[in-house]
Design an enzyme around this catalytic site. Structure first.
Site, short mmCIF file in Angstrom:
data_model
loop_
_atom_site.label_atom_id
_atom_site.label_comp_id
_atom_site.label_asym_id
_atom_site.label_seq_id
_atom_site.Cartn_x
_atom_site.Cartn_y
_atom_site.Cartn_z
N ASP A 164 0.82 -1.13 0.13
CA ASP A 164 -0.10 0.08 0.08
C ASP A 164 0.67 1.17 0.09
OD1 ASP A 164 0.95 -0.14 2.54
OD2 ASP A 164 -0.87 -0.24 3.63
N ARG A 254 7.61 -12.68 10.77
CA ARG A 254 6.85 -11.61 10.09
C ARG A 254 7.97 -10.97 9.00
NH1 ARG A 254 2.51 -9.78 11.85
NH2 ARG A 254 2.51 -8.01 10.72
N ASP A 258 8.07 -12.98 0.68
CA ASP A 258 8.40 -12.60 -0.96
C ASP A 258 9.49 -13.31 -1.38
OD1 ASP A 258 10.25 -11.28 0.96
OD2 ASP A 258 10.02 -9.37 0.18
#
Length: 330
Positions: A164, A254, A258
């Site tokens: 985002d 966390r 990717d």
């Protein structure tokens, strides 16, 4: 000697006339051949264009309705509503966008106010000839694996995975999408990274190479999913086939989802990804990559995944896709 000069001049003049005539006829012949070739080419193109009606087709084919004609955005977000609003507002105007899926992993579901605002933004910024669908994919568990969960109702084959806080001009996105269409089984993205053999620890141990190592060598083996195209089938493959130990590791630490996706695609295709040149605007600076020790944790991930896969599937490459229309030297 004086009497011979006019004769030689006349001879030279005649030779020039003959030469000019020969060259002139040659030029005419070449011109005729070029005209014939252009006529044949025009007829063949007309026949090719008209073959659809000859075979029973009427009207133009709407390529945008095919599964590869447009793409879906899968956007990962986490409590950065201003950035989310800015990103959705921008990408809604991109020409070949079909839908936006917001990966929502927060404890509380998205508010009605946020939903109304984003739907209004999409409606306001979408092109008149398209209706972009906006969907919140709400997850009960907070895990980075959620960004690669299978989405059952995806109509388009192409997924543009994006964070985002990352914004690209629509022209750059469209170019990357075109590159992906030429190689739909591989990953196509803007953010390259590399794995390097750790000479100090042996040929079966690796180090994670960040942007500067790619910039220095021109070599990469991954494109990060913070800004990359890939086929939707890899969402299902990640959901169903990614080892549970890797998923648990990603949830716990966390980090590195990717890298895991890069491993998955490379293992399935035995091919490297494609790095696309594009302008990137990072609106935020609070991601996990800004934390200390990020490179060391990524190196640990690479070696963990090699152990789980039983081999190193990533393949280095030096190829970079550049839009020659925007480059003066190509």
């Amino acid at each position: 000697m004086r009497g011979s000069l006019p004769i030689s001049r006349r001879l030279v003049y005649k030779l020039r006339q003959v030469g000019n005539g020969t060259l002139g006829s040659a030029k005419i012949k070449v011109l005729i051949l070029v005209c014939i070739a252009l006529t044949i080419l025009a007829i063949s193109n007309r026949n090719r264009d008209g073959s659809s009606s000859f075979m029973g087709w009427t009207g133009d084919v709407d390529r945008s309705s095919s599964p590869r004609g447009r793409y879906s955005i899968v956007m990962n977000t986490w409590k950065r509503y201003d950035l989310l609003k800015k990103s959705i507002s921008h990408y809604a105007s991109c020409p070949r966008l079909d839908s936006v899926h917001i990966v929502w992993s927060e404890p509380d579901p998205p508010s009605d106010l946020l939903k109304r605002y984003l739907n209004h933004v999409v409606l306001l910024n979408s092109r008149k000839d398209q209706l972009v669908e906006l969907v919140f994919d709400v997850n009960k568990e907070d895990s980075l694996n959620n960004r690669f969960k299978e989405i059952k109702d995806l109509k388009m084959d192409a997924v543009f995975s994006i964070d985002d806080d990352v914004i690209f001009p629509c022209s750059s996105v469209e170019f990357a999408f075109t590159v992906w269409q030429s190689a739909p089984d591989t990953m196509v993205g803007y953010v390259p990274r590399m794995h390097w053999v750790d000479q100090k620890k042996g040929n079966d141990k690796y180090k994670y190479g960040g942007w500067w190592s790619v910039w220095w060598t021109g070599t990469y083996s991954m494109v990060l999913s913070k800004a990359a195209f890939f086929h939707k089938k890899y969402l299902k493959l990640y959901t169903d086939e990614m080892p549970a130990t890797i998923k648990e590791y990603i949830t716990k630490n966390r980090n590195c989802e990717d890298i895991a996706m890069s491993f998955l695609v490379a293992n399935a295709t035995s091919s490297p990804p494609i790095w696309v040149k594009g302008k990137i605007f990072e609106a935020g600076s609070t991601g996990i990559s800004s934390l200390g020790g990020h490179g060391e944790r990524r190196t640990e991930c690479v070696n963990k995944f090699v152990d789980e896969f039983g081999r190193m599937p990533l393949l280095p490459t030096n190829m970079k896709a550049v839009d020659s229309r925007n480059s003066w030297f190509w």
